[in-house]
Design a protein around this motif. Structure first.
Motif, PDB file in Angstrom:
ATOM      1  N   LEU A 278     -36.794  -7.983  18.124  1.00  9.63           N
ATOM      2  CA  LEU A 278     -37.446  -9.057  17.371  1.00  9.63           C
ATOM      3  C   LEU A 278     -36.529 -10.263  17.179  1.00  9.63           C
ATOM      4  O   LEU A 278     -36.969 -11.415  17.297  1.00  9.63           O
ATOM      5  CB  LEU A 278     -37.914  -8.528  16.015  1.00  9.63           C
ATOM      6  N   PHE A 279     -35.260 -10.033  16.872  1.00  9.33           N
ATOM      7  CA  PHE A 279     -34.337 -11.145  16.685  1.00  9.33           C
ATOM      8  C   PHE A 279     -34.238 -11.989  17.964  1.00  9.33           C
ATOM      9  O   PHE A 279     -34.210 -13.223  17.900  1.00  9.33           O
ATOM     10  CB  PHE A 279     -32.946 -10.637  16.301  1.00  9.33           C
ATOM     11  N   VAL A 280     -34.165 -11.339  19.115  1.00  7.58           N
ATOM     12  CA  VAL A 280     -34.032 -12.068  20.374  1.00  7.58           C
ATOM     13  C   VAL A 280     -35.273 -12.911  20.656  1.00  7.58           C
ATOM     14  O   VAL A 280     -35.176 -14.051  21.124  1.00  7.58           O
ATOM     15  CB  VAL A 280     -33.759 -11.086  21.538  1.00  7.58           C
TER      16      VAL A 280
ATOM     17  N   LEU B 212     -28.225 -12.032  21.485  1.00  9.72           N
ATOM     18  CA  LEU B 212     -28.115 -11.919  20.033  1.00  9.72           C
ATOM     19  C   LEU B 212     -27.155 -12.958  19.468  1.00  9.72           C
ATOM     20  O   LEU B 212     -27.407 -13.544  18.405  1.00  9.72           O
ATOM     21  CB  LEU B 212     -27.626 -10.519  19.659  1.00  9.72           C
ATOM     22  N   LEU B 213     -26.053 -13.188  20.169  1.00 12.78           N
ATOM     23  CA  LEU B 213     -25.094 -14.189  19.698  1.00 12.78           C
ATOM     24  C   LEU B 213     -25.697 -15.583  19.733  1.00 12.78           C
ATOM     25  O   LEU B 213     -25.359 -16.433  18.904  1.00 12.78           O
ATOM     26  CB  LEU B 213     -23.817 -14.124  20.540  1.00 12.78           C
ATOM     27  N   ALA B 214     -26.595 -15.827  20.665  1.00 10.00           N
ATOM     28  CA  ALA B 214     -27.300 -17.112  20.693  1.00 10.00           C
ATOM     29  C   ALA B 214     -28.163 -17.269  19.439  1.00 10.00           C
ATOM     30  O   ALA B 214     -28.285 -18.368  18.883  1.00 10.00           O
ATOM     31  CB  ALA B 214     -28.163 -17.215  21.950  1.00 10.00           C
ATOM     32  N   VAL B 215     -28.747 -16.165  18.964  1.00  2.94           N
ATOM     33  CA  VAL B 215     -29.526 -16.192  17.728  1.00  2.94           C
ATOM     34  C   VAL B 215     -28.633 -16.561  16.548  1.00  2.94           C
ATOM     35  O   VAL B 215     -28.987 -17.394  15.702  1.00  2.94           O
ATOM     36  CB  VAL B 215     -30.189 -14.814  17.488  1.00  2.94           C
ATOM     37  N   VAL B 216     -27.454 -15.937  16.491  1.00  2.00           N
ATOM     38  CA  VAL B 216     -26.507 -16.237  15.413  1.00  2.00           C
ATOM     39  C   VAL B 216     -26.062 -17.694  15.475  1.00  2.00           C
ATOM     40  O   VAL B 216     -26.053 -18.400  14.465  1.00  2.00           O
ATOM     41  CB  VAL B 216     -25.282 -15.304  15.492  1.00  2.00           C
ATOM     42  N   ARG B 217     -25.714 -18.158  16.659  1.00  2.00           N
ATOM     43  CA  ARG B 217     -25.249 -19.543  16.826  1.00  2.00           C
ATOM     44  C   ARG B 217     -26.325 -20.528  16.386  1.00  2.00           C
ATOM     45  O   ARG B 217     -26.037 -21.509  15.680  1.00  2.00           O
ATOM     46  CB  ARG B 217     -24.890 -19.783  18.283  1.00  2.00           C
ATOM     47  N   ASP B 218     -27.564 -20.283  16.779  1.00  2.00           N
ATOM     48  CA  ASP B 218     -28.647 -21.206  16.439  1.00  2.00           C
ATOM     49  C   ASP B 218     -28.907 -21.256  14.935  1.00  2.00           C
ATOM     50  O   ASP B 218     -29.335 -22.294  14.411  1.00  2.00           O
ATOM     51  CB  ASP B 218     -29.931 -20.800  17.169  1.00  2.00           C
ATOM     52  N   ALA B 219     -28.671 -20.138  14.248  1.00  2.00           N
ATOM     53  CA  ALA B 219     -28.924 -20.087  12.806  1.00  2.00           C
ATOM     54  C   ALA B 219     -27.726 -20.524  11.975  1.00  2.00           C
ATOM     55  O   ALA B 219     -27.858 -20.794  10.781  1.00  2.00           O
ATOM     56  CB  ALA B 219     -29.343 -18.674  12.406  1.00  2.00           C
ATOM     57  N   ALA B 220     -26.544 -20.602  12.601  1.00  2.00           N
ATOM     58  CA  ALA B 220     -25.312 -20.852  11.845  1.00  2.00           C
ATOM     59  C   ALA B 220     -25.295 -22.199  11.149  1.00  2.00           C
ATOM     60  O   ALA B 220     -24.683 -22.350  10.090  1.00  2.00           O
ATOM     61  CB  ALA B 220     -24.108 -20.732  12.768  1.00  2.00           C
ATOM     62  N   GLY B 221     -25.972 -23.197  11.722  1.00  2.00           N
ATOM     63  CA  GLY B 221     -25.940 -24.534  11.144  1.00  2.00           C
ATOM     64  C   GLY B 221     -26.643 -24.636   9.798  1.00  2.00           C
ATOM     65  O   GLY B 221     -26.321 -25.525   8.998  1.00  2.00           O
ATOM     66  N   SER B 222     -27.577 -23.734   9.525  1.00  2.00           N
ATOM     67  CA  SER B 222     -28.352 -23.831   8.284  1.00  2.00           C
ATOM     68  C   SER B 222     -28.237 -22.603   7.395  1.00  2.00           C
ATOM     69  O   SER B 222     -28.779 -22.588   6.294  1.00  2.00           O
ATOM     70  CB  SER B 222     -29.836 -24.066   8.613  1.00  2.00           C
ATOM     71  N   ASP B 223     -27.549 -21.577   7.861  1.00  2.00           N
ATOM     72  CA  ASP B 223     -27.451 -20.342   7.085  1.00  2.00           C
ATOM     73  C   ASP B 223     -25.987 -19.925   6.963  1.00  2.00           C
ATOM     74  O   ASP B 223     -25.341 -19.604   7.955  1.00  2.00           O
ATOM     75  CB  ASP B 223     -28.253 -19.231   7.784  1.00  2.00           C
ATOM     76  N   PRO B 224     -25.444 -19.930   5.740  1.00  2.00           N
ATOM     77  CA  PRO B 224     -24.028 -19.584   5.554  1.00  2.00           C
ATOM     78  C   PRO B 224     -23.678 -18.190   6.046  1.00  2.00           C
ATOM     79  O   PRO B 224     -22.581 -17.971   6.568  1.00  2.00           O
ATOM     80  CB  PRO B 224     -23.842 -19.694   4.033  1.00  2.00           C
TER      81      PRO B 224
ATOM     82  N   ALA C 156     -20.856 -17.429   8.898  1.00  2.00           N
ATOM     83  CA  ALA C 156     -19.765 -16.465   8.734  1.00  2.00           C
ATOM     84  C   ALA C 156     -19.801 -15.414   9.841  1.00  2.00           C
ATOM     85  O   ALA C 156     -18.754 -15.006  10.358  1.00  2.00           O
ATOM     86  CB  ALA C 156     -19.871 -15.793   7.363  1.00  2.00           C
ATOM     87  N   GLN C 157     -21.008 -14.997  10.223  1.00  2.00           N
ATOM     88  CA  GLN C 157     -21.137 -14.011  11.297  1.00  2.00           C
ATOM     89  C   GLN C 157     -20.635 -14.580  12.614  1.00  2.00           C
ATOM     90  O   GLN C 157     -19.949 -13.907  13.385  1.00  2.00           O
ATOM     91  CB  GLN C 157     -22.604 -13.591  11.436  1.00  2.00           C
ATOM     92  N   TRP C 158     -20.980 -15.832  12.905  1.00  2.00           N
ATOM     93  CA  TRP C 158     -20.527 -16.483  14.140  1.00  2.00           C
ATOM     94  C   TRP C 158     -19.003 -16.565  14.165  1.00  2.00           C
ATOM     95  O   TRP C 158     -18.375 -16.296  15.192  1.00  2.00           O
ATOM     96  CB  TRP C 158     -21.147 -17.862  14.261  1.00  2.00           C
ATOM     97  N   ALA C 159     -18.409 -16.937  13.029  1.00  2.00           N
ATOM     98  CA  ALA C 159     -16.947 -17.024  12.961  1.00  2.00           C
ATOM     99  C   ALA C 159     -16.311 -15.647  13.185  1.00  2.00           C
ATOM    100  O   ALA C 159     -15.308 -15.529  13.901  1.00  2.00           O
ATOM    101  CB  ALA C 159     -16.526 -17.594  11.604  1.00  2.00           C
ATOM    102  N   THR C 160     -16.891 -14.621  12.595  1.00  2.00           N
ATOM    103  CA  THR C 160     -16.363 -13.265  12.765  1.00  2.00           C
ATOM    104  C   THR C 160     -16.468 -12.816  14.214  1.00  2.00           C
ATOM    105  O   THR C 160     -15.511 -12.276  14.789  1.00  2.00           O
ATOM    106  CB  THR C 160     -17.129 -12.285  11.864  1.00  2.00           C
ATOM    107  N   ASN C 161     -17.630 -13.039  14.828  1.00  2.00           N
ATOM    108  CA  ASN C 161     -17.809 -12.633  16.223  1.00  2.00           C
ATOM    109  C   ASN C 161     -16.868 -13.392  17.150  1.00  2.00           C
ATOM    110  O   ASN C 161     -16.329 -12.820  18.111  1.00  2.00           O
ATOM    111  CB  ASN C 161     -19.255 -12.849  16.658  1.00  2.00           C
TER     112      ASN C 161
END
Length: 208
Positions: free
Chosen positions: A25-27, A114-126, A130-135
């Motif tokens: 679902l996330f993808v 999945l990382l693309a999902v994180v990257r796309d959400a990183a600009g508006s979701d703290p 943080a998850q993008w920075a950790t990965n």
């Protein structure tokens, strides 16, 4: 005791179904577009069950990424797994490079979307920032460990520092570039693997 083992087994199976449903679902729908209710429905469990195991959507996505990164939910770190420890035994730098790219291809096939999902959400979701920075930090740590093997074999190209070699590896084997080549350019993973290994060997290894 058998009852406890049975409950533990069922709990593990439930978590596995939730992770698999969330991954899909996330993808497809992205982070903001995916709800716990949809995940629960796809996994065949209650919303309360999803909350009980993961607490938050960001916590669930972290678990999904962790499982996708190593291929299962066993508590064994990537650098402690056979794919990497086997590379430490090699004495041929070219084989180390090609082995690392091969392992990276398997991982990126699972985790890059999945990382693309994180990257796309990183600009508006703290939480996603943080998850993008950790990965990103985890990827650098893994690639630095790979470079350390090449350095131990005294095979780094003259003048190339370990830091610069890690920078090159992080960039060339990035999930962003992997998706550009396999999604936008239509390459197969095997084609990406050959191309990335050729370039990484050329950029990192000392030549006779």
């Amino acid at each position: 005791m058998p009852q406890v083992k049975g409950r533990n087994k069922r709990s593990a199976q439930t978590r596995r179904r939730v992770v698999e449903a969330a991954h899909a679902l996330f993808v497809v729908r992205g982070y903001a577009g995916t709800t716990f209710q949809e995940i629960a429905d796809a996994a065949g469990v209650s919303v309360q069950t999803v909350y009980f195991h993961y607490g938050s959507k960001s916590g669930l996505l972290k678990e999904v990424i962790d499982v996708a990164s190593v291929g299962d939910d066993a508590p064994v770190a990537l650098l402690d797994r056979t794919g990497f420890t086997g590379l430490q035994m090699l004495e041929d730098p070219e084989a180390v490079v090609r082995g690392w790219v091969r392992e990276s291809a398997v991982i990126l096939d699972r985790v890059a979307p999945l990382l693309a999902v994180v990257r796309d959400a990183a600009g508006s979701d703290p939480d996603m920032a943080a998850q993008w920075a950790t990965n990103s930090e985890q990827r650098r740590t893994a690639h630095e460990a790979f470079v350390a093997i090449i350095a131990r074999l005294r095979a780094l190209r003259p003048g190339l520092t370990r830091r610069r070699a890690a920078d090159i590896t992080v960039g060339l084997l990035s999930p962003e570039l992997f998706l550009i080549m396999t999604r936008e350019s239509g390459w197969t993973t095997a084609q990406w693997q050959t191309w990335a290994a050729d370039h990484l060997a050329h950029d990192l290894l000392r030549r006779p």
